[in-house]
Design an enzyme around this catalytic site. Structure first.
Site, PDB file in Angstrom:
ATOM      1  N   LYS A  10       1.057  -1.003  -0.102  1.00 17.72           N
ATOM      2  CA  LYS A  10       0.030   0.115  -0.124  1.00 17.72           C
ATOM      3  C   LYS A  10       0.956   1.313  -0.163  1.00 17.72           C
ATOM      4  CE  LYS A  10      -3.037  -1.794   3.361  1.00 17.72           C
ATOM      5  NZ  LYS A  10      -4.313  -1.927   4.216  1.00 17.72           N
ATOM      6  N   PHE A  58     -14.559   3.705   9.517  1.00 18.58           N
ATOM      7  CA  PHE A  58     -13.047   4.200   9.008  1.00 18.58           C
ATOM      8  C   PHE A  58     -13.075   4.069   7.294  1.00 18.58           C
ATOM      9  CE2 PHE A  58     -12.934  -0.106  10.320  1.00 18.58           C
ATOM     10  CZ  PHE A  58     -12.628  -0.959   9.223  1.00 18.58           C
ATOM     11  N   ARG A  91      -0.870 -14.170   4.718  1.00 19.72           N
ATOM     12  CA  ARG A  91      -1.436 -13.665   5.779  1.00 19.72           C
ATOM     13  C   ARG A  91      -0.439 -13.797   6.899  1.00 19.72           C
ATOM     14  NH1 ARG A  91      -6.229 -10.750   5.216  1.00 19.72           N
ATOM     15  NH2 ARG A  91      -6.267 -10.640   7.584  1.00 19.72           N
ATOM     16  N   THR A  97      -4.293  -7.739  11.314  1.00 18.29           N
ATOM     17  CA  THR A  97      -4.556  -6.491  10.765  1.00 18.29           C
ATOM     18  C   THR A  97      -3.921  -5.190  11.837  1.00 18.29           C
ATOM     19  OG1 THR A  97      -6.433  -7.542  10.283  1.00 18.29           O
ATOM     20  CG2 THR A  97      -6.726  -5.214  10.052  1.00 18.29           C
ATOM     21  N   ARG A 108       3.420  -6.085   9.315  1.00 17.46           N
ATOM     22  CA  ARG A 108       2.763  -5.100   9.985  1.00 17.46           C
ATOM     23  C   ARG A 108       3.268  -4.902  11.189  1.00 17.46           C
ATOM     24  NH1 ARG A 108      -3.205  -7.543   8.025  1.00 17.46           N
ATOM     25  NH2 ARG A 108      -3.384  -6.218   6.026  1.00 17.46           N
ATOM     26  N   HIS A 125      -1.599  -5.077   2.019  1.00 15.73           N
ATOM     27  CA  HIS A 125      -3.067  -5.877   1.960  1.00 15.73           C
ATOM     28  C   HIS A 125      -2.726  -7.447   1.366  1.00 15.73           C
ATOM     29  CE1 HIS A 125      -7.137  -7.067   0.715  1.00 15.73           C
ATOM     30  NE2 HIS A 125      -6.476  -7.549  -0.366  1.00 15.73           N
TER      31      HIS A 125
HETATM   32  N1  UDP Z   1      -8.845  -1.378   9.210  1.00 15.59           N
HETATM   33  C1  UDP Z   1      -8.543  -0.115  10.032  1.00 15.59           C
HETATM   34  N2  UDP Z   1      -9.188  -0.389  11.238  1.00 15.59           N
HETATM   35  C2  UDP Z   1      -9.816  -1.476  11.555  1.00 15.59           C
HETATM   36  C3  UDP Z   1     -10.209  -2.252  10.462  1.00 15.59           C
HETATM   37  C4  UDP Z   1      -9.087  -2.325   9.257  1.00 15.59           C
HETATM   38  O1  UDP Z   1      -7.955   0.955   9.640  1.00 15.59           O
HETATM   39  O2  UDP Z   1     -10.286  -1.673  12.768  1.00 15.59           O
HETATM   40  C5  UDP Z   1      -8.120  -1.131   7.754  1.00 15.59           C
HETATM   41  C6  UDP Z   1      -6.683  -1.660   7.646  1.00 15.59           C
HETATM   42  O3  UDP Z   1      -5.983  -0.940   6.879  1.00 15.59           O
HETATM   43  C7  UDP Z   1      -6.875  -3.147   6.965  1.00 15.59           C
HETATM   44  C8  UDP Z   1      -8.155  -2.394   6.144  1.00 15.59           C
HETATM   45  O4  UDP Z   1      -8.979  -1.685   6.772  1.00 15.59           O
HETATM   46  O5  UDP Z   1      -5.952  -3.424   6.238  1.00 15.59           O
HETATM   47  C9  UDP Z   1      -8.878  -3.660   5.648  1.00 15.59           C
HETATM   48  O6  UDP Z   1      -9.419  -4.282   6.711  1.00 15.59           O
HETATM   49  P1  UDP Z   1      -9.791  -5.883   6.927  1.00 15.59           P
HETATM   50  O7  UDP Z   1     -10.623  -6.200   7.957  1.00 15.59           O
HETATM   51  O8  UDP Z   1     -10.245  -6.400   5.382  1.00 15.59           O
HETATM   52  O9  UDP Z   1      -8.226  -6.414   7.301  1.00 15.59           O
HETATM   53  P2  UDP Z   1      -7.125  -7.155   6.546  1.00 15.59           P
HETATM   54  O10 UDP Z   1      -7.818  -8.064   5.782  1.00 15.59           O
HETATM   55  O11 UDP Z   1      -6.215  -5.986   5.782  1.00 15.59           O
HETATM   56  O12 UDP Z   1      -6.313  -7.757   7.634  1.00 15.59           O
HETATM   57 MG    MG Z   2      -9.265  -7.972   4.375  1.00 12.87          MG
END
Ligand code: UDP
Ligand code: MG
Length: 165
Positions: A10, A58, A91, A97, A108, A125
């Site tokens: 990203k 968000f 992952r 996340t 991360r 991502h």
């Molecule tokens: N995100 C955030 N706050 C949250 C959950 C998600 O800022 O509480 C953002 C974060 O950048 C994350 C993206 O939204 O990578 C997509 O969320 P997802 O739940 O799909 O998480 P990921 O699959 O990226 O782990």
């Molecule tokens: Mg996701």
């Protein structure tokens, strides 16, 4: 079972010069790279990519993040990894996340941060399951850009272009 996983570095990862470190970490999975390119997320593509999160508070910040409005670099690097358990492996390397909850050795955990507005700026991502991977790969790549035929395609006679079906 062989599967595909979409990884996107990203705009925070690009702006902070983390591309090679991130690719090094994914290389440790020994998965194949079957597609890779530089992409810029338009507002429309970003909204489509994160459509399942559209009701989150968000969401607008997240769209600004993916479209590059929060960083110097707008472009991102999208990579399709392919092989046994690709999604779980990718992952795992990416980490949780929430950057503060992510393993410190993960991407991360090592490089992510929580912004003061609460958004997780978490560098990469990674698709979370097969359906999401298929949807995302079809969104960001055309069949000609992928070296293994992971999903069915059709060649349109008029244009000779191969499209996702
Ligand atoms: N995100 C955030 N706050 C949250 C959950 C998600 O800022 O509480 C953002 C974060 O950048 C994350 C993206 O939204 O990578 C997509 O969320 P997802 O739940 O799909 O998480 P990921 O699959 O990226 O782990
Ligand atoms: Mg996701």
């Amino acid at each position: 079972m062989n599967q595909a996983a979409l990884v996107i570095v990203k705009p925070d990862g690009m702006t902070r010069g983390l591309l090679s470190s991130v690719l090094d970490k994914f290389a440790q999975t020994k998965l194949d790279i079957i597609g890779m390119k530089s992409i810029i997320a338009t507002e429309e593509l970003a909204r489509e990519h994160y459509n399942h999160l559209k009701d989150k508070d968000f969401f607008n910040e997240l769209i600004d993040y993916l479209t590059g409005k929060l960083h110097q670099n707008k472009n991102m690097i999208a990579v399709i990894y392919y092989g046994e358990d690709a999604i779980a492996k990718c992952r795992g390397v990416a980490g949780a996340t929430h950057p503060e909850k992510a393993d410190p050795w993960s991407i991360r955990g090592a490089f992510g941060r929580v912004r003061t507005d609460g958004l997780f700026e978490n560098v990469v991502h990674v698709s979370s399951d097969d359906d999401e991977a298929e949807r995302e790969i079809k969104l960001w790549f055309s069949p000609e850009e992928v070296s293994v035929s992971v999903y069915p395609t059709d060649t349109r006679a008029a244009t000779e272009r191969t499209v996702w079906v």
